[in-house]
Scaffold this motif. Structure first.
Motif, PDB file in Angstrom:
ATOM      1  N   MET A   9       0.854  -1.181   0.000  1.00 31.36           N
ATOM      2  CA  MET A   9       0.000   0.000   0.000  1.00 31.36           C
ATOM      3  C   MET A   9       0.897   1.240   0.000  1.00 31.36           C
ATOM      4  N   ALA A  10       0.297   2.405  -0.212  1.00 34.54           N
ATOM      5  CA  ALA A  10       1.080   3.649  -0.237  1.00 34.54           C
ATOM      6  C   ALA A  10       0.317   4.738   0.514  1.00 34.54           C
ATOM      7  N   ILE A  11       1.094   5.616   1.135  1.00 39.38           N
ATOM      8  CA  ILE A  11       0.507   6.783   1.810  1.00 39.38           C
ATOM      9  C   ILE A  11       0.765   8.010   0.943  1.00 39.38           C
ATOM     10  N   VAL A  12      -0.261   8.830   0.778  1.00 40.66           N
ATOM     11  CA  VAL A  12      -0.079  10.129   0.109  1.00 40.66           C
ATOM     12  C   VAL A  12      -0.433  11.195   1.135  1.00 40.66           C
TER      13      VAL A  12
ATOM     14  N   VAL B 193      -9.521   6.526  -8.121  1.00 44.76           N
ATOM     15  CA  VAL B 193      -8.565   5.696  -7.371  1.00 44.76           C
ATOM     16  C   VAL B 193      -9.181   5.349  -6.008  1.00 44.76           C
ATOM     17  N   PRO B 194      -9.298   4.051  -5.694  1.00 40.24           N
ATOM     18  CA  PRO B 194      -9.937   3.690  -4.415  1.00 40.24           C
ATOM     19  C   PRO B 194      -9.120   4.161  -3.212  1.00 40.24           C
TER      20      PRO B 194
ATOM     21  N   ILE C 196      -3.640   4.387  -0.330  1.00 40.50           N
ATOM     22  CA  ILE C 196      -4.135   3.746  -1.561  1.00 40.50           C
ATOM     23  C   ILE C 196      -3.254   2.531  -1.868  1.00 40.50           C
ATOM     24  N   ARG C 197      -3.621   1.795  -2.905  1.00 33.29           N
ATOM     25  CA  ARG C 197      -2.738   0.698  -3.318  1.00 33.29           C
ATOM     26  C   ARG C 197      -1.480   1.298  -3.936  1.00 33.29           C
ATOM     27  N   GLU C 198      -0.357   0.634  -3.692  1.00 32.33           N
ATOM     28  CA  GLU C 198       0.907   1.147  -4.232  1.00 32.33           C
ATOM     29  C   GLU C 198       0.855   1.261  -5.761  1.00 32.33           C
ATOM     30  N   SER C 199       0.155   0.316  -6.394  1.00 28.95           N
ATOM     31  CA  SER C 199       0.094   0.331  -7.866  1.00 28.95           C
ATOM     32  C   SER C 199      -0.671   1.554  -8.390  1.00 28.95           C
ATOM     33  N   ASP C 200      -1.490   2.172  -7.536  1.00 34.25           N
ATOM     34  CA  ASP C 200      -2.237   3.374  -7.958  1.00 34.25           C
ATOM     35  C   ASP C 200      -1.458   4.660  -7.704  1.00 34.25           C
TER      36      ASP C 200
END
Ligand code: ADP
Ligand code: ASP
Ligand code: MG
Length: 464
Positions: A396-399, A423-424, A441-445
């Motif tokens: 996952m990724a944090i923005v 983007v979910p 979000i998902r890292e891929s997004d």
């Protein structure tokens, strides 16, 4: 007196160190003019030559797996690279003692690595002793190179000048002891008109065991030294023009942010803006010392200034930071959540396994947290499972969108979230300071989401 910290790419090779020398010379000349010829400082803090810390940790890993030949080959390459870079010390009588020093260090490393390869185990204490060599060597080379170029310098051994606790690989400084140690080791060269040069990242416990401050920790070292000695400014010289509105590896040509508040910079560093180590700002805040991020390859660029307050501008948002490889942990308990003591119990588990959590959201029956470091997750899940159901989701990724404007304009947060489109969003959070809005979000997004946020709020700045 200023502290000037030069990162790995700023001491990567002979050409980089020659640029460093020109930058320090310009600073000396500027100081001499303002101080009426009585220049003190600057203090120079350097990282290891770029890539060297990774290589040294690689050597330790090879030794730990018993691959003694692999470890020795890496050490041979590293030795040769340092010998080559030492040619920047143009005076042979100054170069020879540095070469002797570096050969002794590499001989020691070879012996240590051979012993560890037999044991096939590398403790954090040995990891620190090995990793610290990068900064010890680069600082020796830079000190002698400055002297050879008619800028008399004095090498300061960070293992004597920075006192830390014993938390190997992530040590915390002890400020009182460090102030006294710096007075003893950095003040004498300063008083004699020499430029103290020391390695960042490295310290030692009161009993003399070598420690390191965590990856990217040379920025932190510079701030510690600046705060302990009451510097007028802490400069972070790196390979980009300053704090950019987004990570340049993920967004094309993000513009520079000319001025940041301490709070904004802390938030950005904490949530992934690698250009600044997350702990750097704390010592600067404590003594109200301005921090400047500058490009050693383009010394004339204005860079980014970080101070307690920044002037109000038309920019509501300052920058966006992001962190990859994050794990979300969902903890669900239909019976327990509202019971008092539940959250204490939950966070106690993370505390017991020394795993910090970053983003937290709650619903009636569940708590979701993100963690950066999943190494201790299996025992954490086991402990949490005693009183709740637990699920993990990796990659996952944090923005984190930062700007003091979020506080002033209540519509802005919704506009940020809307900008990512379809983007979910897995988690969303905004804390009391309302200086940032953070989502998971998902890292891929990540590239898509970052691109969208950046286009909407920051791209216009680039064309101005
Ligand atoms: P140094 O070796 O000088 O400490 P680092 O590699 O640690 O340099 O930090 C600089 C790098 O940080 C840049 O090259 C860039 O790729 C990365 N970075 C990530 N986010 C940002 C940002 N918001 N602004 C500037 N640089 C960033
Ligand atoms: N050399 C260390 C690292 O690569 C510290 C630093 O460069 O800031 O993590
Ligand atoms: Mg860095």
């Amino acid at each position: 007196m200023k502290v000037m910290k030069f990162g790995g790419t700023s001491v990567a090779d002979r050409a980089a160190i020659e640029r460093l020398i020109a930058i320090v010379r310009a600073e000396r000349q500027a100081e001499a003019q303002t101080e009426g010829g009585d220049a003190r400082g600057p203090i120079v803090v350097v990282s290891a030559l770029s890539g060297v810390t990774d290589r040294l940790l690689g050597v330790a890993a090879l030794a730990g797996s018993g691959d003694i030949e692999g470890a020795r080959t890496s050490l041979r390459d590293l030795r040769a690279r340092h010998v080559t870079v030492s040619e920047v010390i143009t005076d042979a009588s100054l170069r020879q003692p540095v070469l002797d020093f570096l050969h002794r260090e590499f001989d020691d490393l070879e012996r240590i690595v051979s012993a560890l390869a037999v044991l096939q185990e590398v403790s954090p204490r040995w990891l620190d002793a090995i990793a610290a060599t990068g900064e010890i060597l680069s600082s020796q080379i830079v000190a002698a190179a400055l002297t050879a170029h008619k800028l008399p310098a004095g090498w300061v051994d960070s293992r004597r000048a920075v006192v830390t606790d014993g938390e190997h690989t992530a040590a915390a400084p002890k400020f009182e002891e460090t102030t006294a140690a710096l007075m003893a080791h950095a003040d004498p060269p300063l008083a004699a008109g020499r430029i103290p040069v020391m390695g960042g990242f490295v310290g030692a416990t009161t009993s003399g065991l070598t420690t390191t401050l965590g990856r990217g920790g040379s920025d932190f070292s510079a701030a510690i030294v600046g705060a302990c000695l009451g510097a007028s400014e802490i400069q972070i010289w790196t390979d980009v023009d300053g704090m950019l509105t987004a990570d340049p590896r993920l967004v094309k040509n993000p513009p520079v942010v000319p001025h940041l508040s301490f709070a904004e910079a802390s938030e950005l560093a904490y949530f992934g803006a690698k250009v600044l180590h997350p702990a750097t700002i704390q010592p600067a805040v404590a003594r109200n010392i301005p921090v400047r991020i500058l490009n050693s390859q383009r010394a004339t660029a204005r860079g980014t200034l970080i101070t307690a307050e920044r002037p109000r501008t038309e920019r509501a948002l300052t920058a966006v930071a992001s962190k990859k490889a994050v794990t979300v942990v969902d903890i669900t308990s239909t019976r327990m959540l509202m019971a008092h003591g539940f959250l204490r119990r939950l966070f106690e588990v993370f505390e017991r396994f020394k795993t910090p959590v970053d983003v937290i959201t709650t619903s009636e029956v569940s708590v979701s947290v993100t963690i950066d470091d999943p190494r201790r997750l299996p025992p954490i899940i086991e402990a949490l499972s005693e009183f709740a159901q637990v699920e993990r989701e990796d990659q996952m990724a944090i923005v984190c969108v930062v700007g003091d404007g979020l506080h002033d304009d209540p519509r802005l947060a919704a506009q940020v979230l809307a900008s990512v489109g379809d983007v979910p969003l897995r988690m969303v959070s905004q804390a009391a300071s309302r200086r940032n809005i953070t989502f998971v979000i998902r890292e891929s997004d990540l590239p898509l989401a970052l691109g969208r946020v950046h286009d909407k709020f920051f791209a216009a700045i680039a064309t101005r």
